[in-house]
Design an enzyme around this catalytic site. Structure first.
Site, PDB file in Angstrom:
ATOM      1  CB  SER A  68      59.468  24.256  85.152  1.00 21.14           C
ATOM      2  OG  SER A  68      58.226  24.543  84.008  1.00 21.14           O
ATOM      3  CG  HIS A  73      60.107  13.970  72.768  1.00 20.98           C
ATOM      4  ND1 HIS A  73      58.990  13.443  73.382  1.00 20.98           N
ATOM      5  CD2 HIS A  73      60.401  15.239  73.151  1.00 20.98           C
ATOM      6  CE1 HIS A  73      58.547  14.267  73.854  1.00 20.98           C
ATOM      7  NE2 HIS A  73      59.367  15.618  73.779  1.00 20.98           N
ATOM      8  CB  CYS A  88      60.254  28.781  87.890  1.00 16.86           C
ATOM      9  SG  CYS A  88      58.864  28.268  86.650  1.00 16.86           S
TER      10      CYS A  88
END
Length: 126
Positions: A68, A73, A88
């Site tokens: 995935s 940030h 997943c």
């Protein structure tokens, strides 16, 4: 009738009062290296990545995983980082790998305070 189960785990973090002198806060290439090394160390698989350097500082980055994604940030002016790890568990339980990835990167930023959320995701296709 085919019944298929897709489970996953989504780890969300907000890290506060991180020491801002670390290069990973301010330089895209430094954050890129930390993230890619952490993905490898956790046993997950990188299939793509993109990191962007803001001016005068701050970085945003994503690593696309076969399992995935990782998104991160930084806001050096506030000593703040957000991280999003989603994997997943379609054919293999990757929960421990996701947690290891999260923990490795958290150790780099050394937050004084954190907010952590773990969301179990999944669906049943009947």
């Amino acid at each position: 009738m085919v019944v298929r189960r897709m489970d996953g785990i989504h780890l969300l973090g907000e890290w506060y009062s991180c020491p801002v002198h670390t290069p990973e806060f301010n330089r895209a290439e430094a954050l890129r290296k930390v993230c890619l090394d952490a993905v490898e160390a956790s046993g997950l698989t990188t299939v793509g990545e993109c990191f962007f350097q803001f001016e005068p500082h701050g970085v945003t980055g994503t690593v696309i995983l076969a399992e995935s994604h990782l998104a991160i940030h930084t806001w050096p002016e506030s000593g703040f980082v957000t991280i999003d790890v989603y994997v997943c568990n379609y054919t293999t339980d990757n929960t421990d790998k996701a947690q290891k990835l999260y923990d490795i990167i958290e150790a780099v930023f050394k937050p004084a305070r954190t907010h952590f959320q773990k969301i179990l995701r999944g669906s049943r296709d009947v």
